[in-house]
Design a protein around this motif. Structure first.
Motif, PDB file in Angstrom:
ATOM      1  N   VAL A 130       0.830  -1.209   0.000  1.00  0.00           N
ATOM      2  CA  VAL A 130       0.000   0.000   0.000  1.00  0.00           C
ATOM      3  C   VAL A 130       0.865   1.261   0.000  1.00  0.00           C
ATOM      4  CG1 VAL A 130      -1.625   1.345   1.401  1.00  0.00           C
ATOM      5  CG2 VAL A 130      -1.941  -1.125   1.146  1.00  0.00           C
ATOM      6  N   ARG A 131       1.881   1.286   0.866  1.00  0.00           N
ATOM      7  CA  ARG A 131       2.629   2.531   1.067  1.00  0.00           C
ATOM      8  C   ARG A 131       3.726   2.751   0.025  1.00  0.00           C
ATOM      9  NH1 ARG A 131       3.382   2.901   7.674  1.00  0.00           N
ATOM     10  NH2 ARG A 131       1.446   1.800   8.193  1.00  0.00           N
ATOM     11  N   TYR A 132       4.333   1.659  -0.450  1.00  0.00           N
ATOM     12  CA  TYR A 132       5.475   1.828  -1.357  1.00  0.00           C
ATOM     13  C   TYR A 132       5.263   1.170  -2.722  1.00  0.00           C
ATOM     14  CZ  TYR A 132       7.967   3.322   2.862  1.00  0.00           C
ATOM     15  OH  TYR A 132       8.352   3.993   3.998  1.00  0.00           O
ATOM     16  N   GLY A 133       4.127   0.533  -2.916  1.00  0.00           N
ATOM     17  CA  GLY A 133       3.839  -0.082  -4.207  1.00  0.00           C
ATOM     18  C   GLY A 133       4.655  -1.327  -4.514  1.00  0.00           C
ATOM     19  N   ILE A 134       5.221  -1.949  -3.462  1.00  0.00           N
ATOM     20  CA  ILE A 134       6.014  -3.172  -3.687  1.00  0.00           C
ATOM     21  C   ILE A 134       5.063  -4.366  -3.658  1.00  0.00           C
ATOM     22  CG2 ILE A 134       7.959  -4.560  -2.883  1.00  0.00           C
ATOM     23  CD1 ILE A 134       8.844  -2.071  -1.235  1.00  0.00           C
ATOM     24  N   PRO A 135       4.994  -5.148  -4.738  1.00  0.00           N
ATOM     25  CA  PRO A 135       4.033  -6.250  -4.743  1.00  0.00           C
ATOM     26  C   PRO A 135       4.463  -7.407  -3.854  1.00  0.00           C
ATOM     27  CG  PRO A 135       5.339  -6.313  -6.727  1.00  0.00           C
ATOM     28  CD  PRO A 135       5.773  -5.092  -5.977  1.00  0.00           C
ATOM     29  N   ARG A 136       3.483  -8.236  -3.518  1.00  0.00           N
ATOM     30  CA  ARG A 136       3.690  -9.395  -2.644  1.00  0.00           C
ATOM     31  C   ARG A 136       3.529 -10.675  -3.461  1.00  0.00           C
ATOM     32  NH1 ARG A 136      -0.902 -11.054   1.982  1.00  0.00           N
ATOM     33  NH2 ARG A 136      -0.712 -13.296   1.682  1.00  0.00           N
ATOM     34  N   LEU A 137       4.527 -11.540  -3.383  1.00  0.00           N
ATOM     35  CA  LEU A 137       4.451 -12.836  -4.059  1.00  0.00           C
ATOM     36  C   LEU A 137       4.631 -13.923  -3.005  1.00  0.00           C
ATOM     37  CD1 LEU A 137       4.210 -13.888  -7.027  1.00  0.00           C
ATOM     38  CD2 LEU A 137       6.687 -14.093  -7.026  1.00  0.00           C
ATOM     39  N   ILE A 185      -5.600 -13.015 -11.296  1.00  0.00           N
ATOM     40  CA  ILE A 185      -4.872 -14.228 -11.698  1.00  0.00           C
ATOM     41  C   ILE A 185      -5.711 -15.106 -12.629  1.00  0.00           C
ATOM     42  CG2 ILE A 185      -3.897 -16.389 -10.797  1.00  0.00           C
ATOM     43  CD1 ILE A 185      -3.164 -14.421  -8.288  1.00  0.00           C
ATOM     44  N   LEU A 186      -6.963 -15.323 -12.284  1.00  0.00           N
ATOM     45  CA  LEU A 186      -7.776 -16.190 -13.147  1.00  0.00           C
ATOM     46  C   LEU A 186      -8.116 -15.483 -14.467  1.00  0.00           C
ATOM     47  CD1 LEU A 186      -9.965 -17.866 -10.413  1.00  0.00           C
ATOM     48  CD2 LEU A 186      -8.176 -18.939 -11.789  1.00  0.00           C
ATOM     49  N   GLY A 187      -8.258 -14.164 -14.423  1.00  0.00           N
ATOM     50  CA  GLY A 187      -8.490 -13.419 -15.666  1.00  0.00           C
ATOM     51  C   GLY A 187      -7.314 -13.567 -16.619  1.00  0.00           C
ATOM     52  N   LYS A 188      -6.117 -13.441 -16.065  1.00  0.00           N
ATOM     53  CA  LYS A 188      -4.924 -13.561 -16.904  1.00  0.00           C
ATOM     54  C   LYS A 188      -4.705 -15.020 -17.331  1.00  0.00           C
ATOM     55  CE  LYS A 188      -2.353  -9.448 -15.522  1.00  0.00           C
ATOM     56  NZ  LYS A 188      -3.571  -8.676 -15.202  1.00  0.00           N
ATOM     57  N   THR A 189      -5.080 -15.960 -16.465  1.00  0.00           N
ATOM     58  CA  THR A 189      -4.963 -17.381 -16.842  1.00  0.00           C
ATOM     59  C   THR A 189      -5.827 -17.669 -18.067  1.00  0.00           C
ATOM     60  OG1 THR A 189      -4.610 -17.966 -14.526  1.00  0.00           O
ATOM     61  CG2 THR A 189      -5.221 -19.756 -16.004  1.00  0.00           C
ATOM     62  N   ALA A 190      -7.036 -17.133 -18.068  1.00  0.00           N
ATOM     63  CA  ALA A 190      -7.930 -17.334 -19.223  1.00  0.00           C
ATOM     64  C   ALA A 190      -7.310 -16.739 -20.482  1.00  0.00           C
ATOM     65  CB  ALA A 190      -9.288 -16.702 -18.936  1.00  0.00           C
ATOM     66  N   GLN A 191      -6.738 -15.558 -20.343  1.00  0.00           N
ATOM     67  CA  GLN A 191      -6.108 -14.919 -21.509  1.00  0.00           C
ATOM     68  C   GLN A 191      -4.959 -15.767 -22.049  1.00  0.00           C
ATOM     69  OE1 GLN A 191      -5.500 -10.986 -19.445  1.00  0.00           O
ATOM     70  NE2 GLN A 191      -6.027 -10.197 -21.472  1.00  0.00           N
ATOM     71  N   LEU A 192      -4.132 -16.260 -21.132  1.00  0.00           N
ATOM     72  CA  LEU A 192      -2.982 -17.073 -21.555  1.00  0.00           C
ATOM     73  C   LEU A 192      -3.441 -18.356 -22.245  1.00  0.00           C
ATOM     74  CD1 LEU A 192      -0.780 -16.647 -18.348  1.00  0.00           C
ATOM     75  CD2 LEU A 192      -0.150 -15.878 -20.633  1.00  0.00           C
ATOM     76  N   LEU A 193      -4.439 -19.015 -21.642  1.00  0.00           N
ATOM     77  CA  LEU A 193      -4.914 -20.280 -22.210  1.00  0.00           C
ATOM     78  C   LEU A 193      -5.581 -20.054 -23.574  1.00  0.00           C
ATOM     79  CD1 LEU A 193      -6.347 -22.017 -19.009  1.00  0.00           C
ATOM     80  CD2 LEU A 193      -4.336 -22.726 -20.323  1.00  0.00           C
ATOM     81  N   HIS A 211       0.358 -10.986 -10.612  1.00  0.00           N
ATOM     82  CA  HIS A 211      -0.801 -11.774 -11.061  1.00  0.00           C
ATOM     83  C   HIS A 211      -0.431 -12.600 -12.298  1.00  0.00           C
ATOM     84  CE1 HIS A 211      -3.851  -8.778  -9.084  1.00  0.00           C
ATOM     85  NE2 HIS A 211      -3.264  -9.558  -8.206  1.00  0.00           N
ATOM     86  N   TRP A 212       0.283 -11.970 -13.211  1.00  0.00           N
ATOM     87  CA  TRP A 212       0.691 -12.668 -14.441  1.00  0.00           C
ATOM     88  C   TRP A 212       1.589 -13.870 -14.111  1.00  0.00           C
ATOM     89  CZ3 TRP A 212       5.854 -12.824 -16.276  1.00  0.00           C
ATOM     90  CH2 TRP A 212       6.017 -13.434 -17.518  1.00  0.00           C
ATOM     91  N   VAL A 213       2.508 -13.674 -13.148  1.00  0.00           N
ATOM     92  CA  VAL A 213       3.402 -14.769 -12.757  1.00  0.00           C
ATOM     93  C   VAL A 213       2.591 -15.975 -12.285  1.00  0.00           C
ATOM     94  CG1 VAL A 213       5.000 -15.487 -10.922  1.00  0.00           C
ATOM     95  CG2 VAL A 213       5.421 -13.359 -12.188  1.00  0.00           C
ATOM     96  N   ASP A 214       1.636 -15.735 -11.383  1.00  0.00           N
ATOM     97  CA  ASP A 214       0.824 -16.858 -10.897  1.00  0.00           C
ATOM     98  C   ASP A 214      -0.050 -17.430 -12.009  1.00  0.00           C
ATOM     99  OD1 ASP A 214       1.410 -17.490  -8.143  1.00  0.00           O
ATOM    100  OD2 ASP A 214       0.694 -15.496  -7.618  1.00  0.00           O
ATOM    101  N   ALA A 215      -0.486 -16.558 -12.923  1.00  0.00           N
ATOM    102  CA  ALA A 215      -1.310 -17.028 -14.047  1.00  0.00           C
ATOM    103  C   ALA A 215      -0.501 -17.918 -14.986  1.00  0.00           C
ATOM    104  CB  ALA A 215      -1.889 -15.832 -14.807  1.00  0.00           C
ATOM    105  N   VAL A 216       0.734 -17.552 -15.248  1.00  0.00           N
ATOM    106  CA  VAL A 216       1.587 -18.380 -16.123  1.00  0.00           C
ATOM    107  C   VAL A 216       1.746 -19.771 -15.505  1.00  0.00           C
ATOM    108  CG1 VAL A 216       3.944 -18.698 -16.990  1.00  0.00           C
ATOM    109  CG2 VAL A 216       2.846 -16.457 -17.157  1.00  0.00           C
TER     110      VAL A 216
END
Lengths: 523, 140
Positions: free
Chosen positions: A270-277, B62-70, B85-90
């Motif tokens: 939220v604060r720095y725009g760093i995504p979470r994986l 993630i599911l939106g991008k998965t559909a696009q990829l498929l 999201h794209w990473v998890d979709a791939v």
């Protein structure tokens, strides 16, 4: 709702909604226990407190820090050295712990003066350490000691030191999880953004929710370094205080234990725009996919694939050896929080065991959602069990082994169920490809321990065989295996080192990848 | 105060489903979607962020991008979060291609329809039908 009522808890009817059995066709809309609620009066919980959650779990794995508890000495003692979060600076934070040793007179007259004396004394005793964390406890919170003011005074008088104050007294939440939350947000508010780091790679991550249990963090860092990724900070195992002040400069937060550290990831988003994986360092598939995901994010998936191929070729034959011998073994997976979902599916898919129960002491319903999803039918899921419920479950489920903490683990041993330490491990690290094989080896050693076979004999009642020799694990585990499996040359038991971390620490031959800016300049 | 108001708004996300959206789906298709659902629930973590509004974003992304990829479409990732999201979709698309051979015979529209139903089911399991009482907590 398939609630499970324990016989021993019939007198505490509220407990019924804290346990479910996953039946055929059940999903999360019909099968989920309550969780993260105040412990019900009358049940003896196995939980820790919010102070413990903040200090013991998250704060103290930081390695270059004087960790001070402002309170009675027992608070410090009971959060010291019981979890093996080692560090590569000779385990400074495990060797030393500090307490202001608050007494009755301080409760009456205040403990701020004494706190300041303690802070100065600790810095003087360890002049090479310039960083400190101070943890509020119940006693000093109730008398209203202003730790922040004292820390501010000291930092003004000694500009070379920096102090972090964690206000998470023991009563600050239903369990240790309340403390996880408090210290996450406190660190973010007080310290993140106060140091600017040197960036040495095009790919920069924070590794979050990793506590270096027996070297887990160092195993994972080895993979990241082999991929050319700069790990700016680790929150918090083997982590450095000043590195964690620079978390705001990472490109990606890689989150391992969402239970203890998702808060800081979410706020950094939220604060720095760093995504979470979210990743998962346990299990060949989960770990491989995690490395691939990070590789995909940065466009360097080929580097991840090279590591996965090398590690899988080295360790798969050893994992397979254990899988053949652990097939169908019944497991109670009773850790504190996140491992119930980190491990539930992976140990079934890759080691062949059958998880018959999961529990969590301090987890939230979100943890149970993951755990219940990853279990099979018939599994019993328990939130915040008391000791009698644990015993009743062990009697009914008859597991071959239990993975839990040392207190319930000792109870299980007395009930003749082999136990592995799910928090601090037996012979870890358990992360990484080799680590996963070490875990399988520990499970094998527990399930087939000849000592456990002997302990099942009651010398007051049973006939003790005096005419047979001792059995070995191999004699026990291979007795019913087909000969083709027993002698399969493609599989072998663990052949790694006693201490795999020493080799990682000595390693210097990491590949050097040119920075993008250098490549672009050359073109 | 503005921040707090935003938190209240995001916590009070609207419900999309009041019952299992796949209840009336024919058994053959339901079984196919079940394969995908089972893989996600056993192996993925992205659908379990702690708050309902966040899960909605994750599932859709993630599911939106998965559909696009498929379906063989181009996927754009203008923000770091969309890249995640794209990473998890791939990863998901690769698994589905490997595990669900029946996808190979489907057109882009058919794939999008199947993933749309899967999306509804995952939303039902993790958000709208969820028993998790913490999904509507205002803060993280």
């Amino acid at each position: 709702m398939p609630y499970h009522e324990f016989d021993c808890s019939k007198c505490i009817p509220e407990r019924k909604m804290h346990a479910v059995t996953k039946g055929a066709g059940e999903d999360l809309t019909s099968c989920l226990p309550l969780g993260y609620l105040n412990t019900i009066p009358g049940t003896i919980s196995e939980r820790g407190c919010a102070y413990c959650g903040a200090k013991h779990v998250i704060g103290t794995p930081m390695k270059d820090v004087l960790h001070v508890s402002h309170g009675p000495v027992g608070c410090t003692y009971d959060t010291w050295q019981t979890k093996r979060y080692i560090s590569d600076n000779d385990n400074f934070q495990l060797k030393y712990t500090f307490a202001t040793d608050v007494k009755e007179k301080h409760i009456v007259f205040g403990a701020e003066k004494m706190l300041k004396e303690n802070i100065l004394e600790a810095f003087d005793a360890f002049p090479h350490i310039k960083r400190m964390t101070i943890y509020q406890t119940c006693a000093t919170a109730l008398i209203g000691d202003d730790i922040n003011a004292i820390a501010g005074e000291v930092m003004e008088e000694r500009p070379d030191v920096d102090i972090f104050v964690c206000n998470s007294p023991g009563f600050g939440g239903p369990s240790q999880s309340g403390g996880h939350h408090k210290i996450n947000i406190a660190w973010l508010n007080q310290k993140v953004g106060t140091v600017e780091p040197e960036i040495t790679s095009d790919y920069v991550i924070n590794y979050v929710g990793e506590y270096n249990i027996q070297g887990d963090q160092e195993v994972m860092l080895d993979f990241f370094k082999r991929m050319g990724i700069q790990v700016l900070s680790t929150f918090t195992g083997n982590g450095k205080y000043d590195d964690l002040r620079a978390m705001h400069r990472a490109h990606l937060n890689v989150l391992e234990c969402a239970r203890s550290a998702e808060y800081i990831c979410d706020e950094l988003r939220v604060r720095y725009g760093i995504p979470r994986l979210d990743i998962d360092g346990f299990g060949f598939k989960a770990l491989g996919d995690s490395l691939r995901k990070i590789g995909l994010f940065f466009g360097i998936e080929d580097r991840a694939e090279a590591i996965i191929a090398e590690e899988t070729a080295r360790w798969q034959p050893e994992l397979d050896w254990y899988k053949e011998r652990l097939m169908g073994k019944r497991v109670c997976l009773w850790p504190g929080g996140s491992k119930l979902w980190h491990w539930a599916h992976a140990i079934q898919a890759e080691m062949g065991v059958n998880v018959v129960s999961v529990y969590t002491k301090f987890g939230h319903q979100g943890d149970m959602e993951k755990g219940v999803s990853r279990c099979g039918e018939g599994a019993l899921a328990i939130d915040d069990p008391n000791e009698l419920e644990g015993q009743e479950a062990l009697r009914n489920l008859r597991p071959d082994v239990i993975f839990t903490g040392k207190r319930p683990g000792e109870v299980a041993k007395k009930m003749r169920v082999p136990y592995l330490n799910a928090h601090a491990y037996h012979n870890g690290p358990y992360k990484g490809f080799e680590g996963w094989v070490r875990f399988a080896r520990d499970i094998y050693n527990a399930v087939y321990s000849p000592m456990h076979q002997l302990s099942a004999l009651d010398i007051s009642q049973d006939a003790i065989p005096g005419d047979t020799g001792f059995m070995t694990r191999r004699m026990l585990s291979d007795a019913t295996l087909p000969e083709a499996v027993r002698n399969d040359p493609s599989m072998r038991p663990y052949t790694g080192a006693f201490d795999p971390i020493a080799a990682i620490r000595a390693k210097t031959d990491y590949p050097e990848f040119p920075r993008r800016s250098a490549i672009e300049a050359a073109e | 105060m503005a921040g707090k108001e935003k938190n209240v708004a995001r916590a009070n996300y609207p419900k999309l489903y009041t019952s299992d959206p796949l209840a009336e789906v024919e058994p053959e298709l339901r079984a196919k979607i079940g394969e995908m659902e089972n893989y996600i629930m056993k192996n993925c973590l992205w659908q379990f962020n702690s708050r309902g509004w966040d899960r909605r974003t994750q599932n859709a992304g993630i599911l939106g991008k998965t559909a696009q990829l498929l379906a063989g479409e181009e996927v754009e990732t203008p923000t770091p979060m969309e890249k995640c999201h794209w990473v998890d979709a791939v990863m998901l698309a690769r698994e589905f291609r490997e595990r669900c051979a029946w996808l190979a015979g489907m057109s882009g529209d058919e794939i999008r329809a199947v993933i749309g139903k899967l999306h509804a089911r995952i939303d039902w399991l993790t958000i709208d039908g969820s028993l998790n009482q913490e999904l509507t907590v205002q803060n993280y």
